[in-house]
Design an enzyme around this catalytic site. Structure first.
Site, mmCIF file in Angstrom:
data_model
loop_
_atom_site.group_PDB
_atom_site.id
_atom_site.type_symbol
_atom_site.label_atom_id
_atom_site.label_comp_id
_atom_site.label_asym_id
_atom_site.label_seq_id
_atom_site.Cartn_x
_atom_site.Cartn_y
_atom_site.Cartn_z
ATOM 1 C CG ASP A 3 0.299 -4.082 2.075
ATOM 2 O OD1 ASP A 3 0.290 -4.881 3.028
ATOM 3 O OD2 ASP A 3 1.151 -3.190 1.923
ATOM 4 C CG ASP A 33 -0.373 -0.073 2.517
ATOM 5 O OD1 ASP A 33 0.869 -0.143 2.615
ATOM 6 O OD2 ASP A 33 -1.136 -0.051 3.514
ATOM 7 C CB SER A 34 4.591 1.705 -0.105
ATOM 8 O OG SER A 34 4.851 0.537 -0.851
ATOM 9 C CD GLU A 93 7.588 -0.520 7.554
ATOM 10 O OE1 GLU A 93 6.566 -1.181 7.299
ATOM 11 O OE2 GLU A 93 7.840 0.592 7.034
#
Ligand code: KIV
Length: 258
Positions: A82, A43-44, A181
């Site tokens: 995602d 979703d980046s 992350e």
């Protein structure tokens, strides 16, 4: 032969897993031709391609659209998509429907969910429905408005213990791997050693079982902030700017078309 979730799980202890993000067919094709193991339609996409400040505005329709574009490149790498903002916290039927769309319309082979141990029961139900899940712990960018920005996780003992609990719960819920992350490298290493499935790190040090980078960051295609842990392997943004300038000059001086 295309990569499966089992292939990724079995790489633990064999060699590091190499993963990148992609949001369109050409870039997925380049990454796949280079032999990466896993392509994530993250979703980046919201920050790298769509001009949003964070990933919160990214919708399921956007994710399906970009996942379908990537799947048209027919990558050999495992294609993971995602689950966007908040959907994993809705009724299970809403989450199940979102995963079905990402796999049936988008062509994803697996989905990624940001969350913690509380998400484990839903993850287990998904895996029982034949939906492979990559759990995402540590910094959860979808919590942007609660975090008030991005920071490193796992520096304090309580947070380290919570991250380990989250990772173990995701593994027990049948995740084929866990993504970690922006987590303290020592903490991430300890989690990797504890799990029997791979821990894929981003900004989480060298002791993870593999690495993932956001493609725009590593290729220098990011006009904004680039995290300090990123190694830039190219400066494509600067090359593009120079190419546009050369084209503009040629047209203005009558050199193109010749
Ligand atoms: O959306 C994304 O790109 C991610 C990164 C952590 C890889 O989740």
């Amino acid at each position: 032969m295309s990569t499966t979730t089992q292939t990724i799980s079995r790489l633990k202890g064999q060699r590091p897993i190499v993963a990148v993000t992609a949001y369109d067919a050409p870039m997925a094709g380049y990454a796949d031709a280079a032999g990466v193991d896993l392509i994530l339609v993250g979703d980046s996409v919201g920050t790298t391609q769509l001009g949003f400040e964070n990933t919160v505005p990214v919708t399921l329709d956007m994710m399906v659209h970009h996942t379908a574009a990537v799947s048209r490149a027919k990558p050999k790498a495992l294609l993971v998509a995602d689950v966007p903002f908040a959907i994993a916290h809705d009724d299970f039927s809403v989450l199940l429907n979102a995963c079905c769309r990402l796999m049936q319309e988008g062509g994803a082979q697996a989905i990624k969910i940001e969350g913690d141990a509380l998400m484990a029961p839903a993850v287990e139900r998904l895996t029982r429905a034949g939906i492979p899940v990559l759990g995402h712990i540590g910094l959860l960018p979808q919590n942007f408005h609660q975090l008030g920005g991005y920071r490193k996780f796992g520096r304090k003992k309580a947070e380290r213990e919570r991250l380990l609990t989250d990772a173990v719960a995701f593994e027990a819920a049948n995740c084929f791997a866990v993504l970690c992350e922006m987590t303290d490298a020592t903490a991430a290493g300890a989690i990797a050693r504890q799990l029997s499935v791979p821990l894929i790190g981003i900004g989480s040090g060298a002791e993870c079982d593999g690495q993932i980078l956001v493609t725009n960051d590593m290729l220098g295609l990011n006009a904004g902030y680039v995290p300090s842990f990123v190694k830039q392997y190219a400066k494509l943004g600067e090359d593009a700017r120079k190419a546009f300038a050369a084209y503009a000059e040629d047209v203005r001086k009558g050199k193109f078309p010749s």
